[in-house]
Design an enzyme around this catalytic site. Structure first.
Site, PDB file in Angstrom:
ATOM      1  CD  GLU A   1      -2.961  -1.675   5.380  1.00 12.82           C
ATOM      2  OE1 GLU A   1      -3.153  -2.664   6.117  1.00 12.82           O
ATOM      3  OE2 GLU A   1      -2.490  -0.599   5.821  1.00 12.82           O
ATOM      4  CD  GLU A   2      -1.495   2.357   7.536  1.00 17.93           C
ATOM      5  OE1 GLU A   2      -2.176   2.011   8.510  1.00 17.93           O
ATOM      6  OE2 GLU A   2      -0.299   2.029   7.414  1.00 17.93           O
TER       7      GLU A   2
ATOM      8  CG  HIS B   1      -0.347   0.106   2.535  1.00 17.65           C
ATOM      9  ND1 HIS B   1       0.055   1.300   3.081  1.00 17.65           N
ATOM     10  CD2 HIS B   1      -0.060  -0.841   3.459  1.00 17.65           C
ATOM     11  CE1 HIS B   1       0.552   1.083   4.294  1.00 17.65           C
ATOM     12  NE2 HIS B   1       0.511  -0.208   4.550  1.00 17.65           N
TER      13      HIS B   1
ATOM     14  CG  ASP C   1       2.802   0.640   7.843  1.00 23.17           C
ATOM     15  OD1 ASP C   1       2.430   0.005   6.854  1.00 23.17           O
ATOM     16  OD2 ASP C   1       2.033   0.954   8.784  1.00 23.17           O
TER      17      ASP C   1
ATOM     18  CG  HIS D   1       1.076   3.373  12.458  1.00 20.48           C
ATOM     19  ND1 HIS D   1      -0.286   3.291  12.603  1.00 20.48           N
ATOM     20  CD2 HIS D   1       1.351   2.781  11.268  1.00 20.48           C
ATOM     21  CE1 HIS D   1      -0.808   2.658  11.556  1.00 20.48           C
ATOM     22  NE2 HIS D   1       0.176   2.338  10.732  1.00 20.48           N
TER      23      HIS D   1
ATOM     24  CG  ASP E   1      -2.805   3.872   2.435  1.00 21.21           C
ATOM     25  OD1 ASP E   1      -2.419   2.899   1.749  1.00 21.21           O
ATOM     26  OD2 ASP E   1      -3.540   3.739   3.430  1.00 21.21           O
TER      27      ASP E   1
ATOM     28  CD  GLU F   1       1.080  -3.785   5.797  1.00 22.59           C
ATOM     29  OE1 GLU F   1       1.825  -3.022   6.434  1.00 22.59           O
ATOM     30  OE2 GLU F   1      -0.043  -3.442   5.367  1.00 22.59           O
TER      31      GLU F   1
END
Lengths: 421, 421
Positions: free
Chosen positions: A167-168, A100, A133, A391, A102, A191
């Site tokens: 995805e997030e 992903h 990520d 994150h 995003d 991931e």
């Protein structure tokens, strides 16, 4: 096998170029709604590799009516999904490589040692929101494909590279690929597993709890009911629910995870004025769903927990907190530990790393749930980033890990899709 | 006294007109920064009464450098203070009649039974944000003055009517009147006392506490530190501090107040994303200051409380919460219970109500602190609204109370300023 040595060498020789590519990708901060400039870099790379491109703004194929679709995003204009297909010669198994684009918001900028989208290379690490990520993982996928293509290795099965949005926020991007018809005999999603293999993935759902109070002047706060105090009761009850749910998990893949299915309180908002008693508080968070659980069961447990709490508090009894299951939700994934895709990845891992991989269940939801459940494609999650960095501020990725993952993925493609020699 | 009967009759005869005036005033919702249209109604009324008008946008006379000034508002353009003076013939005591025109935000609109600025009259009550706090009081002031003027009663002392901005944010409007030179032998502020007399007023201060966490992916929340959890520890500690501080209050004026000097948690904001562990939380609130206390002492107590808490929590010890004393602060007021102004008001009250007034200390800060401390003007707080209705949804004011307060204030003016007969 000669091709395996060639791939190792190619990756060594193209290290500088690979690093620069990942830095550029990190520098295009692709938070939700701002994915297009990072996707442009992906598109440029796919075009150079000669992949068959499919670039589209998601929303068609009744995406928004699909039962798994739960995004609160209304407009995808200008921020496309990107797919690049390396067509096989036929007769091999196909593989989806899904990443992903995003990234989550950068948090408090002041806590970053450098610009959150610097892409700075220092001590073998590349820094920036999204580096771990999962732009590092996406770089591994593209390096694996570039190595195979550059070395003129012909594969029998198709390799379908996907760079998806959303995805997030619950996987609308990957759901759109499935509804567009993309399926395969296997899929790898890099991931941040810290090079572990995750055949099972925790699902998760977002919730929003709204609790009322009664406003009053702060100087006579005893005349009101503070919504923040009531929100604190709810947070406490959710902590208890988390304990209870995790005490019941006995899957051995989770044995090293402190909290297999966490309940995260991600956001609270209450009050407009320091001198007023706030009359409404809104909590947002995510609850983990074990691979063996259904979303419906978990929803019920949280709803029961709040009903139970309301019984013990007169105000809440008369002002029941409202739960909404909004925005992101990630289906859990549940591949057998001895599935052939696992064997392929394990073998490649051992060839490259000269050791056995760690096999666990993921502590978070991924697009793997949608790919496997809706797309009927077996999925393993395996990537170079680390969950700890994801994150967080000062997010980074180890450059070594990106290249080792690329090598393991390339070898897995040779094995899975078969070489046409 | 003949004039007293005339005033009672005039108020009865002009009840409809007075109600309509108050309704119009409530309908012009004058939240912070939007005071001008309500002030326009005040100006129109003052002009009709023949008062000497002084209308100005505050900010001059080194207002912003004054030690008591603590507003976070930068721009007062277009939203003036209004003063209307009824000049006396000389030889009497002067009186300031002060009301604030600003109202707090309306809160959750859905909880209102009608538009928050409807001015609806129902069962003898006028509804709307600001009706009780304190446009009802302001209407009482203007009715008292209008009765006297209409009846051609000449007073010896000056009556200085003030309609100020910024009371709800700390009193910059009233501070500006003092710095412009307005002082008097006495002042009445008709804040919502429910017809009680408040010679003493609680002061208060706003605080903002910022506490850090460490962000992480919500699926591995144990890798992070949730700022909301740390904020909850702080709120708990503030609850304890409130208990401790109130246990020490023994002023008999506070004997019927459940929490004489409350600490109100008015606002909390934390987190950006349901699936992330929030790395920062911000709490805003107000702490009450007893009439006998200094602001500096109270600041110290709250700061000590947080230092103490930080000792008991490793994370907080290494990440000390930050306190800011921002925005609003209201000096406490402390008039002797047997001051002549109190005697005047008590006498008028007994004449109109045929009973003794209740005398208490206010549970909230008012502009009385600035008027008495900086302006050296003795102040009594007395008004028709109720604290319970202030800042709450469905705020209302009793029409009867507005007219009874107007009569008591008119009689007090006759007594204080003296009639020139």
């Amino acid at each position: 096998m000669q091709e395996e040595i060639k791939i190792k060498n190619w990756l060594q020789e193209n290290r500088e170029k690979g690093i620069r590519f990942l830095q550029r990708l990190v520098q295009e901060g692709s938070t939700r709604g701002n994915e297009s400039s990072a996707q442009a870099i992906i598109i440029e790379k796919c075009r150079k590799l000669g992949l068959t491109l499919d670039i589209w703004e998601i929303g068609e194929n009744k995406l928004l009516e699909h039962p798994v679709y739960r995004s609160d995003r209304k407009d995808f204009t200008g921020n496309p999904n990107v797919i690049g297909v390396l067509k096989g010669t036929g007769g091999g198994q196909s593989m989806i490589l899904n990443g992903h684009i995003d990234v989550v918001p950068e948090g408090n900028r002041k806590d970053w040692h450098q610009d959150p989208f610097s892409g700075l290379l220092e001590d073998g690490k590349i820094y920036g929101r999204g580096s771990t990520d999962m732009k590092g993982g996406t770089a591994s996928l593209l390096l694996a494909m570039e190595a195979i293509i550059s070395l003129n290795i012909q594969l029998k099965g198709d390799v379908i590279f996907q760079s998806v949005i959303e995805e997030e926020s619950g996987g609308a991007g990957t759901l759109a690929t499935v509804l567009r018809g993309y399926r395969a005999d296997g899929a790898i999603i890099p991931e941040p597993t810290n090079m572990k293999l995750f055949p099972k993935q925790q699902g998760s759902m977002w919730f929003r709890i709204t609790v009322k109070g009664r406003s009053a002047h702060g100087g006579t706060r005893y005349e009101g009911v503070n919504a923040i105090e009531k929100a604190m009761l709810i947070i406490k009850a959710l902590n208890e629910l988390e304990k209870m749910r995790n005490a019941k998990i006995n899957d051995s893949l989770y044995q090293n995870i402190p909290i297999p299915v966490p309940i995260n309180i991600g956001k609270i908002q209450s009050g407009q004025w320091p001198s007023s008693v706030p009359d409404i508080a809104v909590i947002e968070g995510r609850i983990g769903v074990a691979p063996s659980e259904t979303m419906a069961k978990v929803e019920q447990e949280l709803e029961d927990c709040l009903s139970q709490l309301a019984k013990s508090d007169e105000w809440l009894r008369n002002n029941q907190p409202k739960i909404e299951w909004f925005g992101g939700r990630w289906l859990p994934g549940n591949l057998e530990v001895d599935h052939p895709l696992m064997t392929t990845l394990k073998t490649s891992f051992e060839k490259v790393k000269k050791e056995k991989p760690i096999i666990e269940a993921s502590p978070w939801g991924t697009d793997g749930g949608i790919l496997s459940t809706v797309g009927n494609t077996p999925v393993v999650i395996f990537g170079p980033g680390t969950t700890e960095a994801a994150h967080d501020v000062n997010e980074y990725i180890s450059v070594d890990a990106v290249f080792i993952a690329a090598e393991i993925i390339a070898l897995s493609l040779l094995e899975w899709c078969k070489i046409d020699s």
